[in-house]
Design a protein around this motif. Sequence first.
Motif, PDB file in Angstrom:
ATOM      1  N   TYR A   1       0.848  -1.091   0.062  1.00 50.82           N
ATOM      2  CA  TYR A   1      -0.181  -0.029  -0.035  1.00 50.82           C
ATOM      3  C   TYR A   1       0.988   1.395   0.026  1.00 50.82           C
ATOM      4  O   TYR A   1       1.922   1.321   0.977  1.00 50.82           O
ATOM      5  CB  TYR A   1      -0.881  -0.121   1.064  1.00 50.82           C
ATOM      6  CG  TYR A   1      -2.056   1.115   1.328  1.00 50.82           C
ATOM      7  CD1 TYR A   1      -2.886   1.285   0.402  1.00 50.82           C
ATOM      8  CD2 TYR A   1      -1.768   1.897   2.618  1.00 50.82           C
ATOM      9  CE1 TYR A   1      -3.731   2.395   0.675  1.00 50.82           C
ATOM     10  CE2 TYR A   1      -2.839   2.856   2.677  1.00 50.82           C
ATOM     11  CZ  TYR A   1      -3.840   3.256   1.627  1.00 50.82           C
ATOM     12  OH  TYR A   1      -4.611   4.400   1.740  1.00 50.82           O
ATOM     13  N   ALA A   2       0.590   2.232  -0.913  1.00 52.49           N
ATOM     14  CA  ALA A   2       1.453   3.513  -1.116  1.00 52.49           C
ATOM     15  C   ALA A   2       0.409   4.397  -1.005  1.00 52.49           C
ATOM     16  O   ALA A   2      -0.782   4.568  -1.470  1.00 52.49           O
ATOM     17  CB  ALA A   2       2.063   3.444  -2.129  1.00 52.49           C
ATOM     18  N   PHE A   3       0.843   5.434  -0.105  1.00 57.10           N
ATOM     19  CA  PHE A   3      -0.346   6.783  -0.073  1.00 57.10           C
ATOM     20  C   PHE A   3       0.880   8.038   0.008  1.00 57.10           C
ATOM     21  O   PHE A   3       1.739   8.188   0.650  1.00 57.10           O
ATOM     22  CB  PHE A   3      -0.656   6.645   1.482  1.00 57.10           C
ATOM     23  CG  PHE A   3      -1.747   7.876   1.824  1.00 57.10           C
ATOM     24  CD1 PHE A   3      -2.914   7.829   1.621  1.00 57.10           C
ATOM     25  CD2 PHE A   3      -1.122   9.021   2.667  1.00 57.10           C
ATOM     26  CE1 PHE A   3      -3.898   8.844   2.081  1.00 57.10           C
ATOM     27  CE2 PHE A   3      -1.900   9.791   2.997  1.00 57.10           C
ATOM     28  CZ  PHE A   3      -3.317   9.680   2.582  1.00 57.10           C
ATOM     29  N   GLU A   4       0.242   8.820  -0.824  1.00 54.20           N
ATOM     30  CA  GLU A   4       1.038  10.271  -1.043  1.00 54.20           C
ATOM     31  C   GLU A   4      -0.074  11.282  -0.691  1.00 54.20           C
ATOM     32  O   GLU A   4      -1.286  11.190  -0.583  1.00 54.20           O
ATOM     33  CB  GLU A   4       1.164  10.287  -2.792  1.00 54.20           C
ATOM     34  CG  GLU A   4       2.028   9.622  -3.300  1.00 54.20           C
ATOM     35  CD  GLU A   4       2.553   9.891  -4.750  1.00 54.20           C
ATOM     36  OE1 GLU A   4       1.829  10.954  -5.206  1.00 54.20           O
ATOM     37  OE2 GLU A   4       2.857   9.184  -5.489  1.00 54.20           O
TER      38      GLU A   4
ATOM     39  N   ALA B   1      -3.314  10.382  -3.174  1.00 57.00           N
ATOM     40  CA  ALA B   1      -3.142   9.632  -4.018  1.00 57.00           C
ATOM     41  C   ALA B   1      -2.828   8.061  -3.445  1.00 57.00           C
ATOM     42  O   ALA B   1      -1.736   7.999  -2.808  1.00 57.00           O
ATOM     43  CB  ALA B   1      -2.369   9.992  -5.135  1.00 57.00           C
ATOM     44  N   SER B   2      -3.645   7.026  -3.480  1.00 58.70           N
ATOM     45  CA  SER B   2      -3.131   5.867  -2.759  1.00 58.70           C
ATOM     46  C   SER B   2      -3.186   4.688  -3.952  1.00 58.70           C
ATOM     47  O   SER B   2      -3.955   4.747  -5.040  1.00 58.70           O
ATOM     48  CB  SER B   2      -4.076   5.552  -1.769  1.00 58.70           C
ATOM     49  OG  SER B   2      -5.456   5.218  -2.139  1.00 58.70           O
ATOM     50  N   THR B   3      -2.268   3.886  -3.733  1.00 66.11           N
ATOM     51  CA  THR B   3      -2.156   2.600  -4.623  1.00 66.11           C
ATOM     52  C   THR B   3      -2.127   1.402  -3.810  1.00 66.11           C
ATOM     53  O   THR B   3      -1.167   1.364  -3.025  1.00 66.11           O
ATOM     54  CB  THR B   3      -1.048   2.821  -5.693  1.00 66.11           C
ATOM     55  OG1 THR B   3      -1.166   4.094  -6.374  1.00 66.11           O
ATOM     56  CG2 THR B   3      -0.862   1.568  -6.470  1.00 66.11           C
ATOM     57  N   LEU B   4      -3.135   0.476  -4.198  1.00 68.27           N
ATOM     58  CA  LEU B   4      -2.850  -0.920  -3.624  1.00 68.27           C
ATOM     59  C   LEU B   4      -2.708  -1.949  -4.396  1.00 68.27           C
ATOM     60  O   LEU B   4      -3.122  -2.113  -5.558  1.00 68.27           O
ATOM     61  CB  LEU B   4      -4.294  -1.392  -3.066  1.00 68.27           C
ATOM     62  CG  LEU B   4      -4.484  -2.498  -2.216  1.00 68.27           C
ATOM     63  CD1 LEU B   4      -3.496  -2.469  -0.985  1.00 68.27           C
ATOM     64  CD2 LEU B   4      -5.765  -2.751  -1.959  1.00 68.27           C
ATOM     65  N   ARG B   5      -1.399  -2.588  -4.213  1.00 68.44           N
ATOM     66  CA  ARG B   5      -0.729  -3.688  -5.368  1.00 68.44           C
ATOM     67  C   ARG B   5      -0.839  -4.895  -4.482  1.00 68.44           C
ATOM     68  O   ARG B   5      -0.346  -5.215  -3.484  1.00 68.44           O
ATOM     69  CB  ARG B   5       0.406  -3.230  -5.890  1.00 68.44           C
ATOM     70  CG  ARG B   5       0.476  -1.902  -6.682  1.00 68.44           C
ATOM     71  CD  ARG B   5       1.809  -1.585  -6.865  1.00 68.44           C
ATOM     72  NE  ARG B   5       2.704  -2.667  -7.400  1.00 68.44           N
ATOM     73  CZ  ARG B   5       2.588  -3.018  -8.917  1.00 68.44           C
ATOM     74  NH1 ARG B   5       1.756  -2.414  -9.859  1.00 68.44           N
ATOM     75  NH2 ARG B   5       3.261  -3.973  -9.458  1.00 68.44           N
TER      76      ARG B   5
ATOM     77  N   LYS C   1      -6.019   2.115  -7.913  1.00 67.20           N
ATOM     78  CA  LYS C   1      -5.794   3.447  -7.516  1.00 67.20           C
ATOM     79  C   LYS C   1      -6.880   4.285  -7.076  1.00 67.20           C
ATOM     80  O   LYS C   1      -8.026   3.841  -7.372  1.00 67.20           O
ATOM     81  CB  LYS C   1      -5.079   4.022  -8.771  1.00 67.20           C
ATOM     82  CG  LYS C   1      -3.661   3.623  -9.101  1.00 67.20           C
ATOM     83  CD  LYS C   1      -3.201   4.054 -10.393  1.00 67.20           C
ATOM     84  CE  LYS C   1      -1.725   3.667 -10.743  1.00 67.20           C
ATOM     85  NZ  LYS C   1      -0.805   4.109  -9.683  1.00 67.20           N
ATOM     86  N   PHE C   2      -6.681   5.175  -6.035  1.00 66.01           N
ATOM     87  CA  PHE C   2      -7.489   6.269  -5.680  1.00 66.01           C
ATOM     88  C   PHE C   2      -6.823   7.602  -5.664  1.00 66.01           C
ATOM     89  O   PHE C   2      -5.724   7.639  -4.960  1.00 66.01           O
ATOM     90  CB  PHE C   2      -8.068   5.719  -4.301  1.00 66.01           C
ATOM     91  CG  PHE C   2      -9.124   6.689  -3.868  1.00 66.01           C
ATOM     92  CD1 PHE C   2     -10.607   6.652  -4.256  1.00 66.01           C
ATOM     93  CD2 PHE C   2      -8.873   7.669  -2.664  1.00 66.01           C
ATOM     94  CE1 PHE C   2     -11.358   7.719  -3.924  1.00 66.01           C
ATOM     95  CE2 PHE C   2      -9.933   8.604  -2.324  1.00 66.01           C
ATOM     96  CZ  PHE C   2     -10.921   8.717  -2.922  1.00 66.01           C
TER      97      PHE C   2
END
Length: 254
Positions: free
Chosen positions: A169-172, A190-194, A218-219
């Motif tokens: 999980y990455a959150f900017e 901006a969040s990305t769940l891989r 992505k969100f």
Amino acid sequence: MRASSLIWSLCCLWAGVTLMSVAQESAPPASGAAQAKPAYRVEVHVFRILPAVEGSGEDLAGAGSALAVLENGKPVLVPKPGETVASIFGSAVELQVHGERWTLDRNGLSRTGSNAPSKALVQAVSSPSILLPLGERAEIRMGLDGAQYFEREEDGIFALRTLNEFVGYAFECTLSPSSHMKGALSLRIASTLRETGDREPVPGLSLNVGRPAIRESKFDTSIQLKPNDWMGSVSRTEDGAMLLTLVTIRETGS
């Protein structure tokens, strides 16, 4: 060009031991006398709620008694696996998780109404706090820089490989003055769940240990909020677990 970068790394819980990093970028300094930018403390809390145990009689899709989210007593849409729902929460939000009551507010997540040990499998993944000047970007990553798998070579030996892709999980987030609301800030997130998905079969092995496919969701949104306000993002992984991301913006010294 990155003038400076500050990175903290620590271990946190994410279905095992994982790497969590926070990166903060600064713009190059202006020529001449540099003026300090206004800065705010950004607190990010990430929680993970595991899905109901199979055969427990609870709905694995997240409806009914397994999971419910209420804001001011009114139900909030619970995302399906692989989806993300975000909203600004101006007051405490109540969660009913596997028969237990929890409260989500600007300070995090806490259990209400009972002192008995929890059976809801609610995990606090991480709670970093970042001093973020206006116009700069911060990124938080929780996961692994690669997924391991087995591959059969021509001589019949099974070799362990690593997929060179981030999984987790990455959150900017970026703060800037709001042009829509007086005295407010514009928070861009901006969040990305891989996640690892289905794996390729490995000839000669019955175990599900082949090269995985990577699922990505992505969100991206911009929120207008005032200092000491907060917002929450709710997302579901493909296995039915839920991620709660709580972001609180505080003035320095508060």
